[in-house]
Design a protein around this motif. Sequence first.
Motif, PDB file in Angstrom:
ATOM      1  N   GLU A  34      40.136  -8.165  12.337  1.00 43.07           N
ATOM      2  CA  GLU A  34      41.457  -7.900  12.927  1.00 43.07           C
ATOM      3  C   GLU A  34      41.513  -8.326  14.388  1.00 43.07           C
ATOM      4  N   VAL A  35      40.454  -8.046  15.134  1.00 42.99           N
ATOM      5  CA  VAL A  35      40.415  -8.438  16.548  1.00 42.99           C
ATOM      6  C   VAL A  35      40.452  -9.957  16.668  1.00 42.99           C
ATOM      7  N   ASP A  36      39.651 -10.647  15.865  1.00 44.45           N
ATOM      8  CA  ASP A  36      39.624 -12.112  15.912  1.00 44.45           C
ATOM      9  C   ASP A  36      40.998 -12.686  15.554  1.00 44.45           C
ATOM     10  N   ALA A  37      41.644 -12.099  14.550  1.00 49.14           N
ATOM     11  CA  ALA A  37      42.958 -12.595  14.126  1.00 49.14           C
ATOM     12  C   ALA A  37      43.993 -12.411  15.235  1.00 49.14           C
ATOM     13  N   ALA A  38      43.995 -11.240  15.845  1.00 47.59           N
ATOM     14  CA  ALA A  38      44.951 -10.979  16.927  1.00 47.59           C
ATOM     15  C   ALA A  38      44.693 -11.897  18.116  1.00 47.59           C
ATOM     16  N   TYR A  39      43.423 -12.106  18.418  1.00 44.76           N
ATOM     17  CA  TYR A  39      43.057 -12.970  19.555  1.00 44.76           C
ATOM     18  C   TYR A  39      43.491 -14.411  19.281  1.00 44.76           C
ATOM     19  N   TYR A  40      43.249 -14.908  18.072  1.00 49.77           N
ATOM     20  CA  TYR A  40      43.617 -16.294  17.759  1.00 49.77           C
ATOM     21  C   TYR A  40      45.132 -16.477  17.779  1.00 49.77           C
ATOM     22  N   ARG A  41      45.866 -15.495  17.242  1.00 47.16           N
ATOM     23  CA  ARG A  41      47.329 -15.600  17.264  1.00 47.16           C
ATOM     24  C   ARG A  41      47.848 -15.631  18.701  1.00 47.16           C
ATOM     25  N   TRP A  42      47.249 -14.784  19.559  1.00 46.75           N
ATOM     26  CA  TRP A  42      47.665 -14.762  20.965  1.00 46.75           C
ATOM     27  C   TRP A  42      47.304 -16.075  21.657  1.00 46.75           C
ATOM     28  N   LEU A  43      46.129 -16.588  21.396  1.00 45.66           N
ATOM     29  CA  LEU A  43      45.652 -17.803  22.040  1.00 45.66           C
ATOM     30  C   LEU A  43      46.506 -19.009  21.665  1.00 45.66           C
ATOM     31  N   THR A  44      46.992 -19.044  20.426  1.00 44.67           N
ATOM     32  CA  THR A  44      47.735 -20.208  19.932  1.00 44.67           C
ATOM     33  C   THR A  44      49.234 -19.959  19.838  1.00 44.67           C
ATOM     34  N   ALA A  45      49.709 -18.870  20.443  1.00 46.89           N
ATOM     35  CA  ALA A  45      51.115 -18.491  20.291  1.00 46.89           C
ATOM     36  C   ALA A  45      52.075 -19.596  20.702  1.00 46.89           C
ATOM     37  N   SER A  46      51.740 -20.365  21.722  1.00 47.79           N
ATOM     38  CA  SER A  46      52.655 -21.386  22.234  1.00 47.79           C
ATOM     39  C   SER A  46      52.558 -22.709  21.489  1.00 47.79           C
ATOM     40  N   ALA A  47      51.514 -22.871  20.657  1.00 48.43           N
ATOM     41  CA  ALA A  47      51.294 -24.185  20.057  1.00 48.43           C
ATOM     42  C   ALA A  47      50.910 -24.132  18.584  1.00 48.43           C
ATOM     43  N   GLY A  48      50.916 -22.960  17.975  1.00 49.76           N
ATOM     44  CA  GLY A  48      50.515 -22.859  16.578  1.00 49.76           C
ATOM     45  C   GLY A  48      51.592 -23.364  15.633  1.00 49.76           C
ATOM     46  N   TYR A  49      51.165 -24.002  14.556  1.00 55.92           N
ATOM     47  CA  TYR A  49      52.117 -24.443  13.538  1.00 55.92           C
ATOM     48  C   TYR A  49      51.477 -24.291  12.165  1.00 55.92           C
ATOM     49  N   GLU A  50      52.290 -24.358  11.136  1.00 57.77           N
ATOM     50  CA  GLU A  50      51.794 -24.179   9.767  1.00 57.77           C
ATOM     51  C   GLU A  50      51.277 -25.503   9.239  1.00 57.77           C
ATOM     52  N   ALA A  51      49.965 -25.652   9.227  1.00 57.96           N
ATOM     53  CA  ALA A  51      49.343 -26.898   8.775  1.00 57.96           C
ATOM     54  C   ALA A  51      48.998 -26.810   7.295  1.00 57.96           C
ATOM     55  N   THR A  52      48.895 -27.950   6.661  1.00 56.76           N
ATOM     56  CA  THR A  52      48.495 -27.985   5.255  1.00 56.76           C
ATOM     57  C   THR A  52      46.994 -27.721   5.155  1.00 56.76           C
ATOM     58  N   PRO A  53      46.535 -27.251   3.994  1.00 56.23           N
ATOM     59  CA  PRO A  53      45.089 -27.036   3.813  1.00 56.23           C
ATOM     60  C   PRO A  53      44.268 -28.288   4.086  1.00 56.23           C
ATOM     61  N   ASP A  54      44.796 -29.461   3.713  1.00 56.68           N
ATOM     62  CA  ASP A  54      44.067 -30.707   3.945  1.00 56.68           C
ATOM     63  C   ASP A  54      43.861 -30.964   5.433  1.00 56.68           C
ATOM     64  N   VAL A  55      44.898 -30.712   6.227  1.00 59.11           N
ATOM     65  CA  VAL A  55      44.792 -30.902   7.674  1.00 59.11           C
ATOM     66  C   VAL A  55      43.770 -29.930   8.252  1.00 59.11           C
TER      67      VAL A  55
END
Length: 320
Positions: A34-55
């Motif tokens: 849970e901590v890792d998930a929250a940290y990653y979401r916060w870290l990528t909040a400005s640039a995260g996008y829904e990528a395909t599994p292949d990507v």
Amino acid sequence: MKKWIDRMLGADKAPAPDASEAPAGEAAHDLAVEVDAAYYRWLTASAGYEATPDVEEHLLDLVRTLALDPGAASGLVPRIPELIPELLRDLADDAVSQGALARSVERDTVLVAEVIREANSAYYRPLQPIKSLDAALLMLGQNGLRMLLARIAFRPLLRMADTGFARHAAPLVWHQAEKCALASSLMAPGMAAGVFEAYLAGLMQNLGLLVAFRLAERAAEAGKIPGSSEFGARLFAVSRGLSAAIAAHWEFPPDVVHAIATSSTPAASALARALERGDQIAKLRLLIDAHVVAEDDSLVTAGLNSFERRCLGKLADSRA
């Protein structure tokens, strides 16, 4: 690089803290996820996008491939300032005087400011503000100065980003690395691990992540990175492998390399466990400071024991 790393080793062991009441087994693992998930979401909040599994798989393969050629990754590393190895030579000499150390440090005004600021940090908590270099060196001691010099030496290694998301993430990741190093060094005595080795592992662990961010940005959408927590967990794992590969290439102590590679795995050594706990505490500190997680959130109250919560408090305002 090997010589100055060797000179940093041999730090005195600190008294072992009370590390009881730690969450165990599956519960501890779930909280860490849970901590890792929250940290990653916060870290990528400005640039995260829904990528395909292949990507996502392609990006992870790029990092795995680079881990097989750590010389190529480590080729990006800048030179270490000349004053740092000289000071570490002095610190390796038990007979060196406080005055000699002060004379070496005062040759660099930026380093003087770093030493005084460190002595006034929440980690040391002086009763009165420290204003002189002599008083600051007395507060830090040789081991404290050794850790400060390691952090200064590593700073350029974790600021290699150039554009886009990697440039945005670099200072955040470096901030977490500093706090992880400090937290890991605090956890080490209670786990019968070396204090300074834990500090080195904490600083080094994130190097592969920054390289991974640069690779991901170039291979995915411009300025973007896959934003799913599941991808983040896998990226953390493969980037630790890259960090360990670079550390081995630089001839870091084998126990430091092993700790980075096996943190959060069943094969974790005492040093690796100290690194894993330090990493979690540091991530929580950043999430609390960013108002993503509250001080009384279950990730803190159930995820950390009493000693770890005190460690969390020591990380407040410890930014270098």
